[in-house]
Motif scaffolding. Structure first.
Motif, mmCIF file in Angstrom:
data_model
loop_
_atom_site.group_PDB
_atom_site.id
_atom_site.type_symbol
_atom_site.label_atom_id
_atom_site.label_comp_id
_atom_site.label_asym_id
_atom_site.label_seq_id
_atom_site.Cartn_x
_atom_site.Cartn_y
_atom_site.Cartn_z
ATOM 1 N N UNK A 20 0.707 -1.085 -0.052
ATOM 2 C CA UNK A 20 -0.058 -0.131 0.056
ATOM 3 C C UNK A 20 0.925 1.179 0.091
ATOM 4 N N UNK A 21 2.102 1.094 0.873
ATOM 5 C CA UNK A 21 3.028 2.440 0.907
ATOM 6 C C UNK A 21 3.504 2.603 -0.510
ATOM 7 N N UNK A 22 3.720 1.523 -1.299
ATOM 8 C CA UNK A 22 4.337 1.851 -2.562
ATOM 9 C C UNK A 22 3.185 2.238 -3.627
ATOM 10 N N UNK A 23 1.931 1.595 -3.501
ATOM 11 C CA UNK A 23 1.099 2.075 -4.425
ATOM 12 C C UNK A 23 0.380 3.212 -4.124
ATOM 13 N N UNK A 28 -0.360 8.339 -6.651
ATOM 14 C CA UNK A 28 -0.085 10.029 -6.247
ATOM 15 C C UNK A 28 0.670 10.683 -7.463
ATOM 16 N N UNK A 29 1.864 10.226 -7.691
ATOM 17 C CA UNK A 29 2.831 10.438 -8.834
ATOM 18 C C UNK A 29 2.402 10.307 -10.283
ATOM 19 N N UNK A 30 1.770 9.179 -10.463
ATOM 20 C CA UNK A 30 1.513 8.783 -11.834
ATOM 21 C C UNK A 30 0.007 8.532 -12.248
ATOM 22 N N UNK A 31 -0.786 8.574 -11.155
ATOM 23 C CA UNK A 31 -2.390 8.527 -11.553
ATOM 24 C C UNK A 31 -2.764 6.811 -11.591
ATOM 25 N N UNK A 32 -3.641 6.630 -11.213
ATOM 26 C CA UNK A 32 -3.899 5.312 -11.277
ATOM 27 C C UNK A 32 -3.844 4.712 -12.682
ATOM 28 N N UNK A 33 -4.439 5.003 -13.762
ATOM 29 C CA UNK A 33 -4.073 4.652 -14.997
ATOM 30 C C UNK A 33 -2.654 4.499 -15.415
ATOM 31 N N UNK A 34 -1.630 5.318 -14.724
ATOM 32 C CA UNK A 34 -0.221 5.363 -14.989
ATOM 33 C C UNK A 34 0.457 4.680 -14.294
ATOM 34 N N UNK A 35 0.000 3.758 -13.561
ATOM 35 C CA UNK A 35 0.641 2.954 -12.590
ATOM 36 C C UNK A 35 0.259 1.376 -12.915
ATOM 37 N N UNK A 36 1.116 0.559 -13.032
ATOM 38 C CA UNK A 36 1.095 -0.811 -13.133
ATOM 39 C C UNK A 36 1.452 -1.628 -12.155
ATOM 40 N N UNK A 58 -5.349 -4.681 -9.454
ATOM 41 C CA UNK A 58 -4.928 -3.190 -9.260
ATOM 42 C C UNK A 58 -6.082 -2.368 -8.476
ATOM 43 N N UNK A 59 -7.282 -2.588 -8.939
ATOM 44 C CA UNK A 59 -8.329 -1.990 -8.545
ATOM 45 C C UNK A 59 -8.456 -2.298 -7.045
ATOM 46 N N UNK A 60 -8.190 -3.604 -6.472
ATOM 47 C CA UNK A 60 -8.450 -3.753 -5.113
ATOM 48 C C UNK A 60 -7.368 -3.068 -4.287
ATOM 49 N N UNK A 61 -6.073 -3.019 -4.777
ATOM 50 C CA UNK A 61 -5.092 -2.147 -4.164
ATOM 51 C C UNK A 61 -5.419 -0.781 -4.008
ATOM 52 N N UNK A 62 -6.101 -0.161 -5.067
ATOM 53 C CA UNK A 62 -6.504 1.404 -5.140
ATOM 54 C C UNK A 62 -7.659 1.376 -3.894
#
Length: 206
Positions: A20-23, A28-36, A58-62
């Motif tokens: 969660x810390x990494x995500x 925050x820096x790259x947006x949801x769509x910009x993060x893999x 990824x949705x569950x992480x968000x």
């Protein structure tokens, strides 16, 4: 009746919290769509398949990141008894909100992104949280001496102004550092932000 926001409190799992810390940082820096998922796993120091032991996708992480961002504010909202709230306590709210956001500044950036999203992209949990806050704020404003019924539009406009001020303090940090360079002093900057936020907040309530 106010909407009751249900947020999921994270389990005591250090690997899960590191994910969660990494995500949180990457969202925050790259947006949801910009993060893999691969980028999240790399930042954690694991391989992508290891994430599935803790989250389905990824949705569950968000969703979990949003839950963790909202928990301190949901707790604070429940503690603010609007029927007993004094103006002095209310004017302390900017300081309390800044304190909460400073503990997780990346969450402030993520929430600010939610506030600037199109309606269909807003997290339902963030929207429900705000709906509850709108209703409690309206009831408080109507409880003030000589107050007439309060238009919901006014409540929402006031809240959005305050929210943009508070969240913008964190989401514009890069610009602040760039503009001030070697003169950037985080403690001094936060002190100035708090002074201005409190002044704006008072002008909206009074």
């Amino acid at each position: 009746m106010a909407v009751r926001v249900e947020v999921i409190r994270p389990r005591a799992d250090s690997t899960r919290e590191r994910i969660l810390d990494a995500a949180e940082k990457l969202f925050a820096e790259n947006s949801y769509d910009g993060t893999t998922l691969r980028e999240i796993a790399t930042l954690v120091g694991n391989r992508e398949p290891s994430l599935y032991a803790h989250f389905t996708n990824k949705e569950a992480i968000y969703d979990a990141v949003i839950d963790r961002a909202l928990i301190p504010f949901s707790d604070a909202l429940l503690d603010w008894n609007m029927s007993q709230l004094t103006l002095n306590t209310l004017f302390n709210m900017p300081a309390r909100l800044l304190e909460l956001h400073a503990q997780h500044p990346y969450c402030a950036q993520i929430l600010h992104r939610e506030f600037t999203s199109q309606p269909h992209r807003i997290s339902p949990k963030v929207l429900q949280w705000q709906q509850q806050f709108v209703e409690q704020s309206r009831r408080f404003m109507e409880s003030l001496p000589d107050s007439a019924p309060v238009n919901k539009t006014k409540v929402v406009a006031n809240m959005m102004t305050c929210t943009n001020v508070i969240l913008g303090i964190f989401s514009t940090r890069g610009m602040q550092v760039s503009l001030l360079g070697d003169e950037f002093d985080e403690a001094l900057m936060m002190e100035e932000h708090l002074r201005l936020a409190t002044r704006i907040f008072k002008s909206l309530v009074m």
